[in-house]
Design a protein around this motif. Structure first.
Motif, short mmCIF file in Angstrom:
data_model
loop_
_atom_site.label_atom_id
_atom_site.label_comp_id
_atom_site.label_asym_id
_atom_site.label_seq_id
_atom_site.Cartn_x
_atom_site.Cartn_y
_atom_site.Cartn_z
N LYS A 59 15.40 2.93 45.86
CA LYS A 59 14.93 4.30 45.71
C LYS A 59 14.04 4.51 46.89
O LYS A 59 14.11 5.68 47.48
N ARG A 60 13.18 3.71 47.34
CA ARG A 60 12.18 3.86 48.33
C ARG A 60 12.83 4.11 49.67
O ARG A 60 12.52 4.86 50.42
N ARG B 62 12.31 -8.87 36.90
CA ARG B 62 11.53 -8.70 38.09
C ARG B 62 12.14 -8.17 39.30
O ARG B 62 12.01 -7.32 39.91
N ASP C 98 17.35 8.52 46.13
CA ASP C 98 17.77 8.62 44.88
C ASP C 98 19.44 9.01 44.56
O ASP C 98 19.71 8.75 43.41
N ASP D 72 14.84 -7.14 48.19
CA ASP D 72 13.82 -6.22 48.40
C ASP D 72 13.80 -5.87 50.13
O ASP D 72 14.92 -5.97 50.89
N SER D 73 12.65 -5.24 50.79
CA SER D 73 12.63 -4.54 51.57
C SER D 73 13.20 -5.70 52.96
O SER D 73 13.31 -5.50 54.19
N THR E 261 15.75 -2.04 42.46
CA THR E 261 15.78 -0.67 42.11
C THR E 261 14.70 0.14 43.06
O THR E 261 14.75 1.23 43.47
N GLU E 262 13.56 -0.37 42.90
CA GLU E 262 12.50 0.38 43.67
C GLU E 262 12.71 0.52 45.01
O GLU E 262 12.42 1.35 45.64
N THR E 263 13.15 -0.89 45.45
CA THR E 263 13.55 -0.88 47.17
C THR E 263 14.74 0.32 47.40
O THR E 263 14.49 1.04 48.53
N THR F 211 23.22 2.53 41.87
CA THR F 211 22.70 1.10 41.59
C THR F 211 23.39 0.44 40.48
O THR F 211 23.53 0.99 39.39
N SER G 157 13.96 -4.92 38.96
CA SER G 157 12.95 -3.92 39.43
C SER G 157 12.80 -3.87 40.60
O SER G 157 12.46 -2.90 41.22
N ASP G 158 12.41 -5.05 41.24
CA ASP G 158 12.09 -5.05 42.91
C ASP G 158 13.45 -4.16 43.64
O ASP G 158 13.16 -3.45 44.50
#
Ligand SMILES: NC(=O)c1ccc[n+]([C@@H]2O[C@H](COP(=O)([O-])OP(=O)(O)OC[C@H]3O[C@@H](n4cnc5c(N)ncnc54)[C@H](O)[C@@H]3O)[C@@H](O)[C@H]2O)c1
Length: 278
Positions: free
Chosen positions: A70-71, A60, A75, A17-18, A66-68, A79, A63-64
């Protein structure tokens, strides 16, 4: 000195994550022009007989991740789900790179796990089981070799490429907070770095280095370690320059990834000089 990573493909492992050190390193490489391929722990077709809790953890976590990515990275970053304990998963990742026509210039190994570290406690070494020992070795040390072997076998690593693994002073010393079982795995990781530096350097001019970083409790791995908060404070006081930041680490990794680097087999310290203290 002026350098960039334009036109270079960099594999970044270990973003959760971040708060992950690997994310700060990925940002630095991207800013210098690198094309990023990021791997994250997640469920794959190779995971069999997962418990419900195991499955939901992997879903979980992925998804954390891939979201991290992307954000925080955009894009255009590739991944891929990767559990380094599963050889077929490692090989499928290498096949994926091959099929994409990618050649790899740099790899960041930023992966560690030790089941003897649980709920803020670290098991005494005298109680560590064979399985716990092997697990930590497998994920935190052998994974470097397994990944690079798989790339090597498919000729994915370019001549003059660069590999960096993240380590800690606890690989060598009994540090002020319990590091125990994972410390032994980090020793193995560092020793692997030297053997790989020799073979890959002779054959393909590929550099392999490790960096020991300051204690950093902001990340998931860091926050799990007993006494790390206190260690972070005392290292900051004792180190000649105070603790190094994640950005300092990222800049050092990018420097080792630069084209034309002739540093290899090194166990470097990015820790504000703490390692010189008695
Ligand atoms: N936090 C610190 O104090 C510190 C200090 C020096 C070095 N390091 C090292 O830096 C690296 C990154 O740690 P971090 O602090 O950013 O924590 P982190 O928790 O963000 O990173 C650890 C990563 O290991 C991954 N991982 C665990 N098991 C895996 C498996 N089976 N397959 C694939 N990936 C797996 C996790 O998903 C996670 O992304 C680690 O090698 C750690 O030992 C950390």
């Amino acid at each position: 000195m002026n350098f960039n990573l334009e036109g270079r493909s960099v594999i970044i492992t270990g973003i959760t994550d971040s708060s992950s050190l690997a994310l700060v390193i990925a940002k630095e490489c991207k800013q210098l022009g690198a094309k990023l391929i990021c791997t994250g722990l997640g469920k794959t077709e190779f995971h069999q007989n997962l418990s419900e809790a195991g499955l939901s953890f992997l879903e979980r976590t992925y998804s954390d991740f891939t979201e991290t990515v992307k954000r925080e990275l955009g894009d255009d970053v590739i991944t891929y789900p990767l559990d380094v304990t599963i050889q077929k998963n490692i090989d499928s990742f290498a096949e994926f790179l091959l099929n994409q026509g990618l050649q790899i210039h740099s790899v960041l190994h930023s992966i560690a796990m030790d089941k003897t570290i649980r709920q803020g406690k670290v098991k005494p070494i005298m109680t560590v089981s064979r399985e716990e020992f092997m697990d930590a070795m497998n994920v935190s040390a052998f994974s470097l070799l397994a990944l690079i072997q798989s790339f090597y076998q498919r000729n994915l690593l370019v001549q003059g490429g660069s590999i960096v693994a993240l380590s800690y002073l606890g690989a060598e010393r009994v540090v002020s907070h319990p590091y125990k079982n994972i410390g032994v795995a980090k020793s193995a990781l560092e020793r692997l770095v030297k053997e790989m530096a020799m073979e890959l350097g002779k054959e393909k001019q590929i550099q392999v280095n490790a960096i020991r970083f300051s204690p950093y409790r902001a990340s998931k791995a860091g926050s799990a370690i007993e006494g790390l908060e206190q260690a972070e404070k005392s290292c900051d006081t004792l180190a000649p320059l105070g603790n190094a930041s994640a950005k300092d680490l990222a800049e050092e990794v990018a420097y080792l990834f630069r084209p034309g680097n002739r540093i290899t087999g090194e166990i470097r310290h990015v820790d504000g000089g703490y390692h010189i203290r008695g």
